[in-house]
Design a protein around this motif. Sequence first.
Motif, short mmCIF file in Angstrom:
data_model
loop_
_atom_site.label_atom_id
_atom_site.label_comp_id
_atom_site.label_asym_id
_atom_site.label_seq_id
_atom_site.Cartn_x
_atom_site.Cartn_y
_atom_site.Cartn_z
N ASP A 161 85.18 14.83 -34.26
CA ASP A 161 84.12 14.23 -36.25
C ASP A 161 82.71 13.41 -36.08
O ASP A 161 82.46 14.32 -35.14
CB ASP A 161 85.30 13.22 -37.20
N PHE A 183 81.88 10.92 -35.25
CA PHE A 183 81.38 9.36 -34.22
C PHE A 183 81.59 10.33 -33.23
O PHE A 183 81.39 9.52 -32.31
CB PHE A 183 82.52 8.35 -34.78
N PHE A 212 83.81 3.49 -35.57
CA PHE A 212 84.24 3.49 -36.82
C PHE A 212 83.81 2.52 -38.08
O PHE A 212 84.64 1.98 -38.67
CB PHE A 212 85.72 3.34 -37.12
N ASP A 213 82.99 2.39 -38.03
CA ASP A 213 81.95 1.28 -39.28
C ASP A 213 81.33 1.74 -39.75
O ASP A 213 80.21 3.05 -39.62
CB ASP A 213 81.70 -0.12 -38.23
N ASP A 214 80.25 1.19 -40.80
CA ASP A 214 79.11 1.99 -41.20
C ASP A 214 77.81 2.23 -41.22
O ASP A 214 77.65 2.81 -40.74
CB ASP A 214 78.76 0.63 -42.18
N LYS A 265 79.08 5.60 -38.78
CA LYS A 265 79.01 6.17 -40.08
C LYS A 265 77.65 6.85 -39.73
O LYS A 265 77.32 7.77 -40.17
CB LYS A 265 79.99 6.29 -41.15
N LYS A 266 76.84 5.90 -40.26
CA LYS A 266 75.52 5.95 -41.25
C LYS A 266 74.48 6.58 -40.24
O LYS A 266 73.90 7.91 -39.90
CB LYS A 266 74.51 4.97 -41.09
N GLY A 298 76.23 9.41 -37.63
CA GLY A 298 76.95 10.23 -37.24
C GLY A 298 76.61 11.41 -38.77
O GLY A 298 75.69 12.07 -38.15
N LEU A 299 76.13 9.97 -39.56
CA LEU A 299 75.93 11.51 -40.47
C LEU A 299 74.05 11.43 -41.03
O LEU A 299 73.34 12.52 -41.37
CB LEU A 299 75.52 10.42 -42.49
N CYS A 304 87.65 16.93 -40.20
CA CYS A 304 86.16 17.02 -40.48
C CYS A 304 84.84 17.60 -40.69
O CYS A 304 85.54 18.63 -40.71
CB CYS A 304 86.13 15.49 -40.38
#
Length: 245
Positions: free
Chosen positions: A38, A40, A78-80, A83-84, A86-87, A124
Amino acid sequence: MKLVEDVVSVPSAAGEIRTAVIAPVGGGRWPGVLLYTDIFQLTESTLRTARRLAASGFVVVVPEIYPHGAVAGVALEFDDAGKKAGLDAAAATTTAAFDADRVAVLDWMAARDDVTALFATGFCLGGHLAFRAAFDQRVEATVCFYPTGLQNGSLGADDAGSLARAADIAGRLLIVFGSNDPHVPAGARLQIVSALYAAGHDDVELHVYRGGEHAFMRDVGPRHDPELTDLALAEAVSFFTARST
Protein backbone atom coordinates in the motif's frame (compact mmCIF):
# COMPACT_ATOMS: atom_id res chain seq x y z
CA MET A 1 7.82 -23.66 5.88
CA LYS A 2 10.98 -21.77 6.87
CA LEU A 3 11.98 -18.73 4.86
CA VAL A 4 15.05 -16.82 3.79
CA GLU A 5 14.75 -13.06 3.41
CA ASP A 6 16.97 -10.44 1.82
CA VAL A 7 16.82 -6.82 0.65
CA VAL A 8 18.27 -6.24 -2.81
CA SER A 9 18.56 -3.44 -5.34
CA VAL A 10 16.80 -4.09 -8.65
CA PRO A 11 18.24 -2.00 -11.50
CA SER A 12 15.96 0.23 -13.53
CA ALA A 13 16.37 3.10 -15.96
CA ALA A 14 15.40 5.57 -13.22
CA GLY A 15 17.74 4.10 -10.63
CA GLU A 16 17.82 1.21 -8.22
CA ILE A 17 14.61 -0.16 -6.70
CA ARG A 18 14.93 -1.26 -3.09
CA THR A 19 13.21 -4.65 -2.93
CA ALA A 20 12.56 -7.30 -0.30
CA VAL A 21 12.81 -10.90 -1.50
CA ILE A 22 11.31 -13.68 0.63
CA ALA A 23 11.58 -17.32 -0.41
CA PRO A 24 11.43 -20.85 1.02
CA VAL A 25 14.73 -22.11 2.41
CA GLY A 26 16.64 -24.99 0.89
CA GLY A 27 16.77 -23.91 -2.70
CA GLY A 28 14.36 -25.30 -5.23
CA ARG A 29 12.25 -23.52 -7.81
CA TRP A 30 9.00 -21.75 -7.01
CA PRO A 31 6.44 -19.47 -8.65
CA GLY A 32 7.37 -15.82 -8.21
CA VAL A 33 4.88 -13.28 -6.87
CA LEU A 34 5.40 -9.57 -7.45
CA LEU A 35 3.76 -8.03 -4.38
CA TYR A 36 2.90 -4.34 -4.31
CA THR A 37 2.51 -2.64 -0.94
CA ASP A 38 0.00 0.00 0.00
CA ILE A 39 1.07 3.65 0.09
CA PHE A 40 3.13 3.11 3.25
CA GLN A 41 5.81 1.06 1.43
CA LEU A 42 7.86 -1.74 3.05
CA THR A 43 6.28 -1.76 6.48
CA GLU A 44 6.61 -4.70 8.83
CA SER A 45 2.86 -5.19 8.52
CA THR A 46 3.05 -5.78 4.78
CA LEU A 47 6.20 -7.86 5.13
CA ARG A 48 4.40 -10.13 7.60
CA THR A 49 1.76 -10.75 4.95
CA ALA A 50 4.45 -11.34 2.34
CA ARG A 51 6.08 -13.92 4.61
CA ARG A 52 2.81 -15.76 5.03
CA LEU A 53 2.43 -15.93 1.27
CA ALA A 54 6.02 -17.06 0.74
CA ALA A 55 5.53 -19.83 3.31
CA SER A 56 2.94 -21.35 0.99
CA GLY A 57 5.64 -21.97 -1.61
CA PHE A 58 6.40 -18.75 -3.49
CA VAL A 59 9.31 -16.42 -4.11
CA VAL A 60 7.70 -13.15 -3.03
CA VAL A 61 9.30 -9.99 -4.41
CA VAL A 62 8.24 -6.74 -2.73
CA PRO A 63 9.60 -3.57 -4.35
CA GLU A 64 9.21 -0.08 -2.99
CA ILE A 65 6.50 1.67 -4.97
CA TYR A 66 8.26 5.05 -4.57
CA PRO A 67 11.92 4.04 -5.01
CA HIS A 68 13.26 7.19 -6.67
CA GLY A 69 11.82 10.13 -4.72
CA ALA A 70 11.77 11.75 -1.31
CA VAL A 71 10.45 8.68 0.53
CA ALA A 72 12.77 6.14 -1.10
CA GLY A 73 14.03 3.79 1.58
CA VAL A 74 11.36 4.92 4.04
CA ALA A 75 8.70 2.71 5.63
CA LEU A 76 5.97 5.24 6.42
CA GLU A 77 4.08 5.29 9.69
CA PHE A 78 0.38 4.47 9.81
CA ASP A 79 -0.58 7.99 10.89
CA ASP A 80 -1.73 11.20 9.23
CA ALA A 81 1.81 12.28 8.41
CA GLY A 82 2.62 8.91 6.88
CA LYS A 83 -0.59 8.89 4.89
CA LYS A 84 0.11 12.37 3.54
CA ALA A 85 3.67 11.44 2.60
CA GLY A 86 2.43 8.33 0.78
CA LEU A 87 -0.29 10.20 -1.09
CA ASP A 88 2.11 13.01 -1.98
CA ALA A 89 4.57 10.47 -3.36
CA ALA A 90 1.83 8.92 -5.45
CA ALA A 91 0.78 12.32 -6.77
CA ALA A 92 4.38 12.94 -7.86
CA THR A 93 4.67 9.64 -9.76
CA THR A 94 3.44 9.27 -13.34
CA THR A 95 1.77 6.14 -14.63
CA ALA A 96 4.68 5.73 -17.04
CA ALA A 97 7.12 5.73 -14.11
CA PHE A 98 5.10 3.11 -12.23
CA ASP A 99 4.98 0.99 -15.40
CA ALA A 100 8.71 1.31 -16.11
CA ASP A 101 9.56 0.12 -12.60
CA ARG A 102 7.16 -2.80 -13.02
CA VAL A 103 8.89 -3.92 -16.21
CA ALA A 104 12.27 -3.69 -14.49
CA VAL A 105 11.16 -5.84 -11.55
CA LEU A 106 9.40 -8.44 -13.72
CA ASP A 107 12.45 -8.67 -15.98
CA TRP A 108 14.61 -9.22 -12.90
CA MET A 109 12.25 -11.89 -11.57
CA ALA A 110 12.04 -13.67 -14.92
CA ALA A 111 15.84 -13.91 -15.01
CA ARG A 112 16.05 -15.69 -11.62
CA ASP A 113 16.86 -19.39 -11.77
CA ASP A 114 14.53 -20.14 -8.84
CA VAL A 115 11.38 -18.62 -10.38
CA THR A 116 9.14 -20.87 -12.47
CA ALA A 117 6.23 -18.52 -13.23
CA LEU A 118 5.21 -14.91 -12.70
CA PHE A 119 2.21 -13.83 -10.61
CA ALA A 120 1.24 -10.45 -9.16
CA THR A 121 -0.67 -9.15 -6.17
CA GLY A 122 -1.05 -5.93 -4.21
CA PHE A 123 -3.02 -3.94 -1.67
CA CYS A 124 -4.89 -0.64 -2.02
CA LEU A 125 -2.91 1.50 -4.49
CA GLY A 126 -0.71 -1.56 -4.82
CA GLY A 127 -3.79 -3.51 -5.89
CA HIS A 128 -4.16 -1.07 -8.76
CA LEU A 129 -0.48 -1.54 -9.62
CA ALA A 130 -1.00 -5.31 -9.57
CA PHE A 131 -3.89 -4.86 -12.02
CA ARG A 132 -1.51 -3.02 -14.34
CA ALA A 133 1.11 -5.74 -13.85
CA ALA A 134 -1.43 -8.10 -15.40
CA PHE A 135 -0.98 -6.21 -18.69
CA ASP A 136 2.37 -7.98 -18.99
CA GLN A 137 1.74 -11.15 -20.97
CA ARG A 138 4.20 -13.05 -18.78
CA VAL A 139 1.99 -12.65 -15.70
CA GLU A 140 -0.16 -15.76 -15.50
CA ALA A 141 -2.40 -14.81 -12.57
CA THR A 142 -3.10 -11.69 -10.54
CA VAL A 143 -4.82 -11.08 -7.20
CA CYS A 144 -5.85 -7.49 -6.40
CA PHE A 145 -6.78 -6.79 -2.79
CA TYR A 146 -9.18 -3.81 -2.52
CA PRO A 147 -7.57 -1.93 -5.44
CA THR A 148 -8.20 1.80 -5.37
CA GLY A 149 -8.67 4.10 -8.34
CA LEU A 150 -9.59 1.52 -10.97
CA GLN A 151 -13.03 3.02 -11.40
CA ASN A 152 -11.79 6.55 -12.11
CA GLY A 153 -8.18 6.16 -13.25
CA SER A 154 -6.75 7.58 -10.03
CA LEU A 155 -3.25 6.24 -9.41
CA GLY A 156 -0.61 8.94 -9.47
CA ALA A 157 0.18 12.16 -11.27
CA ASP A 158 -2.08 11.48 -14.24
CA ASP A 159 -5.14 9.50 -15.31
CA ALA A 160 -3.97 5.89 -15.43
CA GLY A 161 -6.92 4.74 -17.55
CA SER A 162 -6.33 1.19 -16.35
CA LEU A 163 -9.84 -0.17 -16.88
CA ALA A 164 -9.73 0.92 -20.51
CA ARG A 165 -6.81 -1.48 -20.97
CA ALA A 166 -8.52 -4.47 -19.35
CA ALA A 167 -8.50 -6.34 -22.66
CA ASP A 168 -4.68 -6.41 -22.44
CA ILE A 169 -4.88 -8.85 -19.50
CA ALA A 170 -4.14 -12.36 -20.70
CA GLY A 171 -3.87 -14.16 -17.37
CA ARG A 172 -6.51 -14.99 -14.78
CA LEU A 173 -7.73 -12.32 -12.38
CA LEU A 174 -9.06 -12.40 -8.80
CA ILE A 175 -10.24 -9.22 -7.05
CA VAL A 176 -11.06 -9.01 -3.34
CA PHE A 177 -13.09 -6.16 -1.86
CA GLY A 178 -14.57 -5.38 1.52
CA SER A 179 -18.24 -4.44 1.48
CA ASN A 180 -17.61 -1.48 3.81
CA ASP A 181 -14.75 0.05 1.81
CA PRO A 182 -15.52 3.75 1.23
CA HIS A 183 -12.80 4.00 -1.43
CA VAL A 184 -14.45 1.32 -3.56
CA PRO A 185 -18.18 1.42 -2.75
CA ALA A 186 -20.77 -0.78 -4.42
CA GLY A 187 -21.20 1.53 -7.40
CA ALA A 188 -17.47 1.56 -8.07
CA ARG A 189 -17.31 -2.23 -7.78
CA LEU A 190 -20.13 -2.54 -10.29
CA GLN A 191 -18.31 -0.19 -12.66
CA ILE A 192 -15.13 -2.23 -12.41
CA VAL A 193 -16.82 -5.57 -12.95
CA SER A 194 -18.92 -4.22 -15.84
CA ALA A 195 -15.79 -2.94 -17.58
CA LEU A 196 -14.03 -6.27 -17.08
CA TYR A 197 -16.98 -8.17 -18.49
CA ALA A 198 -17.14 -5.80 -21.46
CA ALA A 199 -13.45 -6.49 -22.11
CA GLY A 200 -14.14 -10.22 -22.24
CA HIS A 201 -13.14 -11.12 -18.69
CA ASP A 202 -16.44 -12.73 -17.76
CA ASP A 203 -14.54 -15.33 -15.73
CA VAL A 204 -12.98 -12.81 -13.33
CA GLU A 205 -13.16 -14.15 -9.77
CA LEU A 206 -14.70 -11.51 -7.52
CA HIS A 207 -14.96 -11.75 -3.74
CA VAL A 208 -16.77 -9.14 -1.67
CA TYR A 209 -16.29 -9.85 2.02
CA ARG A 210 -19.20 -8.77 4.15
CA GLY A 211 -18.17 -6.19 6.74
CA GLY A 212 -14.65 -5.84 5.40
CA GLU A 213 -13.27 -2.32 5.61
CA HIS A 214 -10.58 -0.77 3.46
CA ALA A 215 -7.19 -2.25 4.38
CA PHE A 216 -8.81 -5.03 6.43
CA MET A 217 -5.68 -7.14 5.84
CA ARG A 218 -3.31 -4.61 7.44
CA ASP A 219 -2.64 -6.14 10.86
CA VAL A 220 -2.24 -2.74 12.55
CA GLY A 221 -5.17 -0.60 13.63
CA PRO A 222 -8.92 -1.01 14.10
CA ARG A 223 -9.76 -1.98 10.50
CA HIS A 224 -7.90 -5.27 10.71
CA ASP A 225 -10.08 -8.36 10.44
CA PRO A 226 -7.98 -11.48 11.15
CA GLU A 227 -10.65 -13.91 9.98
CA LEU A 228 -11.13 -12.16 6.64
CA THR A 229 -7.36 -11.83 6.25
CA ASP A 230 -6.93 -15.59 6.65
CA LEU A 231 -9.72 -16.19 4.16
CA ALA A 232 -8.28 -13.77 1.61
CA LEU A 233 -4.79 -15.25 1.82
CA ALA A 234 -6.14 -18.79 1.51
CA GLU A 235 -8.11 -17.74 -1.59
CA ALA A 236 -4.99 -16.16 -3.10
CA VAL A 237 -2.82 -19.21 -2.45
CA SER A 238 -5.48 -21.50 -3.92
CA PHE A 239 -5.85 -19.25 -6.96
CA PHE A 240 -2.12 -19.05 -7.60
CA THR A 241 -1.44 -22.72 -6.89
CA ALA A 242 -4.09 -23.86 -9.34
CA ARG A 243 -2.31 -21.87 -12.06
CA SER A 244 1.23 -22.93 -11.20
CA THR A 245 0.93 -26.56 -12.26
